[in-house]
Design an enzyme around this catalytic site. Structure first.
Site, PDB file in Angstrom:
ATOM      1  N   ASP A  70       0.831  -1.204   0.000  1.00 33.97           N
ATOM      2  CA  ASP A  70       0.000   0.000   0.000  1.00 33.97           C
ATOM      3  C   ASP A  70       0.862   1.248   0.000  1.00 33.97           C
ATOM      4  O   ASP A  70       1.960   1.228   0.555  1.00 33.97           O
ATOM      5  CB  ASP A  70      -0.835   0.041   1.280  1.00 33.97           C
ATOM      6  CG  ASP A  70      -2.285  -0.296   1.037  1.00 33.97           C
ATOM      7  OD1 ASP A  70      -2.605  -0.741  -0.068  1.00 33.97           O
ATOM      8  OD2 ASP A  70      -3.091  -0.114   1.968  1.00 33.97           O
ATOM      9  N   TYR A  72       1.946   4.877   1.510  1.00 34.07           N
ATOM     10  CA  TYR A  72       1.867   5.459   2.847  1.00 34.07           C
ATOM     11  C   TYR A  72       0.594   6.301   2.946  1.00 34.07           C
ATOM     12  O   TYR A  72       0.238   7.012   2.009  1.00 34.07           O
ATOM     13  CB  TYR A  72       3.085   6.334   3.123  1.00 34.07           C
ATOM     14  CG  TYR A  72       4.407   5.587   3.137  1.00 34.07           C
ATOM     15  CD1 TYR A  72       4.619   4.525   4.006  1.00 34.07           C
ATOM     16  CD2 TYR A  72       5.437   5.950   2.274  1.00 34.07           C
ATOM     17  CE1 TYR A  72       5.831   3.850   4.035  1.00 34.07           C
ATOM     18  CE2 TYR A  72       6.657   5.278   2.288  1.00 34.07           C
ATOM     19  CZ  TYR A  72       6.848   4.229   3.166  1.00 34.07           C
ATOM     20  OH  TYR A  72       8.044   3.560   3.187  1.00 34.07           O
ATOM     21  N   PHE A  91       7.852   2.101  -0.749  1.00 30.63           N
ATOM     22  CA  PHE A  91       8.832   2.316   0.314  1.00 30.63           C
ATOM     23  C   PHE A  91       9.439   3.725   0.319  1.00 30.63           C
ATOM     24  O   PHE A  91      10.082   4.109   1.286  1.00 30.63           O
ATOM     25  CB  PHE A  91       9.967   1.281   0.256  1.00 30.63           C
ATOM     26  CG  PHE A  91       9.530  -0.128   0.524  1.00 30.63           C
ATOM     27  CD1 PHE A  91       9.180  -0.516   1.811  1.00 30.63           C
ATOM     28  CD2 PHE A  91       9.450  -1.060  -0.500  1.00 30.63           C
ATOM     29  CE1 PHE A  91       8.756  -1.820   2.080  1.00 30.63           C
ATOM     30  CE2 PHE A  91       9.028  -2.365  -0.252  1.00 30.63           C
ATOM     31  CZ  PHE A  91       8.683  -2.746   1.034  1.00 30.63           C
TER      32      PHE A  91
END
Length: 237
Positions: A70, A72, A91
């Site tokens: 997902d 953030y 990331f």
């Protein structure tokens, strides 16, 4: 009458590879869902960044694929401006963001242990993307402060197709599958054509159970080198 294309602004190679999906009913439904969400909800990443991974890493230039889950769902206020942590790369966070997420911190620790690279002062991984590292989240949008809120709305169908197209149309890619969610995508990848490296997720809950010490960064470069390809400069500058 032929269907109207609803293709987003996306790099030409990806646009060709994914054209049928952009014209599909599920993608039309997904677009309608997002339009409705944005009327009364805060959605991340910003619209211009949703396909950032694809625009920074053209279809023909992909060498490495890292699969996240997902985007953030948080943001920071910097100089009175809200900065979403999500900017279209798994990331990764924008350079201006100050709060590096725990999983990304652990990625940097492994980089340091594996390659001796210095710990970066920011969390923007765009430099990886520009070198051919596709930083792909399975779900490309999320409602602010509601993790997983855009799951099962169509994004997973789309990103599964992305993985399948890469597997079918490219040769010799390196897939880094961190954690069970990413490893469940292994069935979409032709292991006879591509290299698959698996490890625990870099989350603080699992990093000490197989992510630290996996040496995926040096192993990836060794694979690329053996194939006569330019290695990835993993240092975040």
């Amino acid at each position: 009458m032929p269907k109207l294309s609803i293709a987003p602004k996306i790099e030409d190679g990806w646009k060709v590879a994914l054209q049928q999906d952009f014209e599909s009913n599920y993608f039309a439904d997904l677009k309608s869902f997002l339009t409705q969400e944005k009327q009364n909800k805060l959605v991340f990443p910003l619209g211009k960044d949703i396909f950032n991974a694809f625009n920074l890493t053209p279809f023909s230039k992909v060498k490495v694929v890292i699969i996240g889950q997902d985007p953030y769902h948080s943001f920071e206020i910097i100089n009175n401006i809200p900065i979403p942590h999500a900017h279209g790369l798994c990331f990764s966070i924008p350079t201006a963001a100050k709060k590096i997420p725990p999983s990304l911190k652990n990625i940097f620790k492994e980089l340091n242990q594996d390659l001796g690279l210095s710990i970066p002062t920011h969390g923007n991984l765009s430099n990886w993307a520009k070198q051919g590292v596709l930083l792909l989240n399975a779900t490309l949008t999320v409602r602010a402060h509601e993790a997983g809120s855009h799951q099962k709305k169509g994004w997973e169908i789309f990103t599964d197709v992305v993985i399948q197209k890469l597997s079918e149309q490219q040769e010799g890619l390196v897939f880094l599958l961190w954690g069970k969610f990413a490893q469940d995508k292994e069935i979409l990848i032709d292991a006879d054509k591509h290299s698959i490296l698996k490890a625990a997720h870099p989350s603080p809950f699992s990093a000490y159970h197989g992510f630290f010490g996996c040496k995926h960064f040096s192993r990836t470069n060794e694979i690329l080198k053996n194939r006569g390809l330019t290695e990835i400069d993993w240092q975040i500058k």
